[in-house]
Design an enzyme around this catalytic site. Structure first.
Site, mmCIF file in Angstrom:
data_model
loop_
_atom_site.group_PDB
_atom_site.id
_atom_site.type_symbol
_atom_site.label_atom_id
_atom_site.label_comp_id
_atom_site.label_asym_id
_atom_site.label_seq_id
_atom_site.Cartn_x
_atom_site.Cartn_y
_atom_site.Cartn_z
ATOM 1 N N ASP A 150 39.437 41.654 42.245
ATOM 2 C CA ASP A 150 40.693 41.527 41.504
ATOM 3 C C ASP A 150 40.402 40.861 40.161
ATOM 4 O O ASP A 150 39.899 39.738 40.119
ATOM 5 C CB ASP A 150 41.662 40.684 42.323
ATOM 6 C CG ASP A 150 43.066 40.664 41.762
ATOM 7 O OD1 ASP A 150 43.289 41.143 40.630
ATOM 8 O OD2 ASP A 150 43.962 40.166 42.472
ATOM 9 N N CYS A 189 46.453 46.840 47.237
ATOM 10 C CA CYS A 189 45.696 45.675 46.785
ATOM 11 C C CYS A 189 46.530 44.441 47.125
ATOM 12 O O CYS A 189 47.382 44.503 48.012
ATOM 13 C CB CYS A 189 45.312 45.771 45.313
ATOM 14 S SG CYS A 189 46.662 45.618 44.131
ATOM 15 N N ARG A 202 44.915 46.423 40.412
ATOM 16 C CA ARG A 202 44.028 47.457 40.926
ATOM 17 C C ARG A 202 44.758 48.679 41.467
ATOM 18 O O ARG A 202 44.465 49.811 41.067
ATOM 19 C CB ARG A 202 43.118 46.870 42.015
ATOM 20 C CG ARG A 202 42.172 45.807 41.495
ATOM 21 C CD ARG A 202 41.480 45.062 42.609
ATOM 22 N NE ARG A 202 42.434 44.188 43.302
ATOM 23 C CZ ARG A 202 42.144 43.450 44.356
ATOM 24 N NH1 ARG A 202 40.936 43.487 44.879
ATOM 25 N NH2 ARG A 202 43.047 42.656 44.898
#
Length: 147
Positions: free
Chosen positions: A119, A9, A15
């Protein structure tokens, strides 16, 4: 075939650590790690997981307390058979960093019909709860494809 999986990520604090712990649980005979495309630029090297990621995982019996954010590198990409990313932008970032890794880079949300997994970094805990549910669906779908 895909024994070594890297989850990517942006900052490696929201994440990808969650997806990493989920995949480790359901693929115990695989090596699963995570990294971020902007860890160094964000001055987050060795940072712990986001407090809501830690909390949501703990609520579901997963421990992220030992997580330390790390920067994605060409050398790291080369060590893995499959690189799972959260967005189309991440695909491009991996390809620019490690052109030979493009063919093994895929969206984590691919098999659940979700292109990008957003996100939640500056959002309330509810966004992290939703992220967790999405990541469970996405990792379960990947496991079905890999096993």
């Amino acid at each position: 075939m895909f024994d070594r999986i890297l989850v990517v990520c942006t900052a490696n604090i929201c994440r990808s650590p969650v997806a990493e712990v989920l995949l480790k649980e359901i693929l115990p005979n695989h090596t699963v790690e995570s990294a971020g495309t902007m860890v160094s630029a964000s001055k987050l090297t060795n940072a712990s997981a986001h407090h809501y990621s830690l909390q949501v995982c703990a609520e579901h019996g997963f421990d992220l307390s030992c997580h330390a954010a790390r920067q994605l590198s060409p050398e790291l990409c080369a060590q893995f058979d499959l690189i799972l990313v959260m967005s189309h932008d991440h695909i491009e970032e991996v390809a620019q960093l490690s052109p030979g890794s493009r063919s093994k880079t895929m969206l984590l949300g691919q098999w659940i019909g979700q292109g990008d997994i957003d996100d939640p970094v500056h959002q309330p805990k509810e966004a992290f709860d939703s992220l967790f549910r999405t990541l469970v669906r996405a990792t379960d779908a990947w496991v079905q494809k890999l096993t």
